[in-house]
Design an enzyme around this catalytic site. Sequence first.
Site, PDB file in Angstrom:
ATOM      1  CB  THR A 151      -0.841   0.029   1.298  1.00 11.48           C
ATOM      2  OG1 THR A 151      -1.695  -1.093   1.286  1.00 11.48           O
ATOM      3  CG2 THR A 151      -1.619   1.307   1.433  1.00 11.48           C
ATOM      4  CB  VAL A 180     -12.318  -3.997   2.957  1.00 13.21           C
ATOM      5  CG1 VAL A 180     -11.821  -2.657   3.453  1.00 13.21           C
ATOM      6  CG2 VAL A 180     -13.444  -3.797   1.956  1.00 13.21           C
ATOM      7  N   GLY A 181      -8.980  -4.257   3.149  1.00 10.87           N
ATOM      8  CA  GLY A 181      -7.873  -4.288   4.104  1.00 10.87           C
ATOM      9  C   GLY A 181      -7.941  -3.083   5.028  1.00 10.87           C
ATOM     10  CB  THR A 202       2.072  -0.638   4.195  1.00  8.24           C
ATOM     11  OG1 THR A 202       2.061  -1.621   3.150  1.00  8.24           O
ATOM     12  CG2 THR A 202       3.495  -0.509   4.704  1.00  8.24           C
ATOM     13  N   GLY A 203       0.941  -3.474   5.192  1.00  5.15           N
ATOM     14  CA  GLY A 203       1.198  -4.833   5.657  1.00  5.15           C
ATOM     15  C   GLY A 203      -0.058  -5.662   5.532  1.00  5.15           C
ATOM     16  N   GLY A 205      -3.445  -6.303   6.143  1.00  2.00           N
ATOM     17  CA  GLY A 205      -4.567  -5.510   6.639  1.00  2.00           C
ATOM     18  C   GLY A 205      -5.406  -6.223   7.680  1.00  2.00           C
TER      19      GLY A 205
END
Lengths: 317, 317
Positions: A151, A180-181, A202-203, A205
């Site tokens: 992301t 969805v994250g 980020t990573g 989610g």
Amino acid sequence: MTYGMIATWRMAYEGVIHQSEHLADGSSAGDVLEGVIKEVEEFANFISVGYGGLPNEDGTVQLDAAFMDGTTFETGAVAGLENIKNPISVARKLSKERFNSFLIAEGAKKFAVKNGFEQEDLLTEKSKEKWEEKKKKIELKEMTPYDGHDTIGMVVLDKANHMAAGTSSSGLFMKKNGRVGDSPLPGSGFYVDSDIGGAAATGLGEDLMKGMLSYETVRKMEEGLSPEDAAQRTLEEFEKKLERKYGKVGAMSLVCMNNKGEWGIATNVEFTFVIATKTQKPTIYISNRSEDGQLIIEKPTKEWMKDYQGNLNNRIE
Amino acid sequence: MTYGMIATWRMAYEGVIHQSEHLADGSSAGDVLEGVIKEVEEFANFISVGYGGLPNEDGTVQLDAAFMDGTTFETGAVAGLENIKNPISVARKLSKERFNSFLIAEGAKKFAVKNGFEQEDLLTEKSKEKWEEKKKKIELKEMTPYDGHDTIGMVVLDKANHMAAGTSSSGLFMKKNGRVGDSPLPGSGFYVDSDIGGAAATGLGEDLMKGMLSYETVRKMEEGLSPEDAAQRTLEEFEKKLERKYGKVGAMSLVCMNNKGEWGIATNVEFTFVIATKTQKPTIYISNRSEDGQLIIEKPTKEWMKDYQGNLNNRIE
């Protein structure tokens, strides 16, 4: 007045270079943030964001993005948006709405089209090829799905002391339709308060959204912690909790900046990020955690940069 | 061991009565929570949740729900789910997934159908009538859209000291297609940690999601605050911040319970909620804020209960 920005991953670099001039000239945090993220969204070879982003398991590109203004708390988000190149701009537009400011799927597209965003096919030949190739590897059990999730997340502080935070992502690689994250979720993927500072994540989610890491990082800065300590303590505390309760901890990285332009990061994997401030020209860093748990931040080697460029050109990893 | 539950709005009452027996018999927090919320979802005359829920501006019922296990941190959520009667059960099922645990729109429905949930029309004659009537009033400017948003949100503590939190909602009245509120968003609409306690929110989702009120309430309980103080300070601090930054503050209510079965609430509007604990049989309370800012909690008068029942039977307000 000071100013600066911090963004997740190497892919933000070119956008940060271009926008850092505008930031120095007095552009608003919101404009600069949207500018950087749009550039990442539009560059087809970045396969985890926007145009050329990897499709979901059904072969459809579904994008998530969010925008938050740290001065007004205006917040907008989209999830599962299809056929619109710049989700970050749709999210920013939505942040101006008093009601219905987080829209998904068809509803998000409807809003975008009504507001003049063009519909276009986001699947490129390259991302389609890449998707088919990865799909085959998964079938042959040469790789696991849900392995990639880069992301773009960032925080900007402008000369007028306003801050903004935002994210954009095509989500988990080979995600299910509609997944969805953390990226579009306030407090999880991003948070910003111009009186304090901002953070983005980020990573994985699914793990990040169990911990409100962006909100918690900002909260710790409010308590007086340096951005460095805030991000690292937030991540470490949550990792321990998640390990104890859930027994599994995915990849997680955080970037943050306070309203003095000081920044911090935390990560449990190899993680690149980009900084530009009043006193520091746009710089790529590569970070990792050492075996004894220390955070290592270095400038990438020439080899790393060369490899990255090769991968980017060929997208063959 | 002690046990208890707290739920938003009067509509939870019957479900709480039925499930409080199971809770006393040793049922798990997750089962009890799902049981109460299912009952609310399935009762057609509750027009803000599940079956018979009010449709969006396009006339489609789109539902949001979430489930969180406070012991394992397993979390699942759906948004914009259509034609499935029990979003809470889909969310709970999703909480068992390591990846893709938050699904929206078509993807959420696909998961539900694959997992044996039946598709059915959720629009009742009553909710359709109500929708048409309200639409007309809006056209005649006799009312504003986005006025109703009664989410069922709750926290349960079971005898084994496990906790769960969950929400279910048809969202803002006359919402845009695809609008997501705070209900399915971890930290905003709900949060729970069995080592501490849990919280859930109801009100204007667009405002609630700017503040992570459920997470913050749990965090304050972790710091040692009583549930009462945690909920009230969280709401008051955020209201002040939002007023200062955003200039507008919507309806917001919070319920919480710690892992000793002590509870607290906070609200800036008239707000009903339901409690049942080891030492207290299921009870409806009505709360409000006095002119000097004090929280008032009372049992509803007989007139109030009669009016409520009348409204519920006729759905004519």
